[in-house]
Structure formats: structure tokens, C-alpha cells
Scaffold this active site. Structure first.
Site, short mmCIF file in Angstrom:
data_model
loop_
_atom_site.label_atom_id
_atom_site.label_comp_id
_atom_site.label_asym_id
_atom_site.label_seq_id
_atom_site.Cartn_x
_atom_site.Cartn_y
_atom_site.Cartn_z
N GLU A 109 -1.91 -12.44 -4.17
CA GLU A 109 -3.08 -12.22 -4.96
C GLU A 109 -3.25 -10.72 -5.38
O GLU A 109 -3.06 -9.91 -4.52
CB GLU A 109 -4.29 -12.73 -4.22
N ASN A 118 -6.77 -3.99 -10.86
CA ASN A 118 -5.74 -3.13 -10.40
C ASN A 118 -4.20 -3.20 -11.27
O ASN A 118 -3.30 -3.83 -11.09
CB ASN A 118 -5.30 -3.72 -9.01
N ALA A 138 0.96 -1.10 0.03
CA ALA A 138 -0.11 -0.06 -0.15
C ALA A 138 1.02 1.33 0.05
O ALA A 138 1.74 1.42 0.81
CB ALA A 138 -1.00 0.12 1.18
N TYR A 158 3.96 -5.67 -10.21
CA TYR A 158 4.43 -6.92 -9.96
C TYR A 158 5.17 -7.88 -11.07
O TYR A 158 6.15 -8.31 -11.04
CB TYR A 158 3.20 -7.92 -9.59
#
Length: 155
Positions: A107, A112, A74, A119
Site C-alpha cells: 500500500e 507519495n 524507508a 514501485y
């Protein structure tokens, strides 16, 4: 942006961590769950990104046997798209490499796109899908893995 200090989160960071969690997620972890993970879970490691003494981002990972499971990444909205997420991921992956852990999973929501791009930049690839994983929208979760043959960030 001012200099960013990266360090492991500790008990004194939990309140600020909880506030950031609520700011970033539609289904945030409770303060108690965060406290238990940061303070009591021997498998959990949390990296915090601090700017001028304020927590602006964090990432958590569980080290279970020979695998890592990223729980959350985050970044506070005003600090997004400034490399904070990249620093957090680099930190987690360095910590895992120091522990000789090269298989890491997470996950992520298919919607997103920013997280998926981050990633993928670190070598994570889709290996599966959890149907209706997210309770707030019923959205699936993509299951991503990064294995030993991808242990360097791709350019």
C-alpha cells in the site's frame, strides 16, 4: 556516496531501525512492533542498507504462502534520490524470487510520488484503493501489485 552494504536486519539493528522509522514516517511503528517483526515473525524479512556502519534505509516484506506483502520502505532523508530505495527493492524482490514468490503487494499514499515512481519502475501497478487508510491524514492508500509477468525491473 560511500559504498552501501546490503544485509538482512537482525535483533541488534532494532534500535537503529526504530530511530530511522521515526525519522521517516508520520505514524511510525513502535520499537516493540519492529522488534517482534524482525526477531519473532517467521514470515518477515528485512533488508538493511548500511553506509559507514550506519543504517540509512530498510525495507520489510512478509512472505505469506505464495505472496509477498511489502510492509515498509524507508530511506533516511540525506540519502534519498541516490539509489538506496532501488537497492532495497532489488534485494526484496531477489529474496522473493529465490523463494519462487512472484505476486507481491503493498500500500502507498497517492501523494507519495517518489515511492510511486520507484514501485512503477519495478512493475507494480495499481489494483485498488483503501479508503481513508492513513489515520494521520485520512488519505486513501493505493493497492499495488506486481505479478509473475512483471518479475524483471523495467527500464
Amino acid at each position: 556516496m560511500n559504498a552501501i552494504l546490503m544485509r538482512p536486519l537482525q535483533e541488534s539493528d532494532v534500535e537503529e531501525l526504530h530511530m530511522l522509522e521515526q525519522q521517516c514516517f508520520t505514524i511510525p511503528w513502535s520499537r516493540q512492533s519492529l522488534w517482534e517483526d524482525v526477531v519473532q515473525n517467521p514470515c518477515a524479512l528485512y533488508a538493511g542498507a548500511f553506509c559507514q556502519g550506519r543504517l540509512i534505509g530498510y525495507a520489510g516484506i512478509w512472505h505469506i504462502l505464495d505472496e509477498g506483502h511489502i510492509t515498509n520502505v524507508a530511506v533516511a532523508p540525506p540519502y534519498r534520490k541516490q539509489g538506496v530505495g532501488r537497492l532495497l527493492m532489488q534485494t526484496l524482490l531477489q529474496w522473493m524470487e529465490q523463494r519462487h514468490v512472484y505476486s507481491i503487494t503493498l500500500e502507498v499514499r497517492p501523494s507519495n510520488e517518489a515511492a510511486l515512481a520507484l514501485y512503477h519502475a519495478f512493475g507494480f501497478v495499481e489494483q485498488g484503493r483503501r479508503k481513508h487508510y492513513y489515520a494521520d491524514t485520512g488519505e486513501d492508500a493505493l493497492i499495488l501489485w506486481r505479478t509473475a509477468d512483471c518479475n524483471k525491473e523495467t527500464k
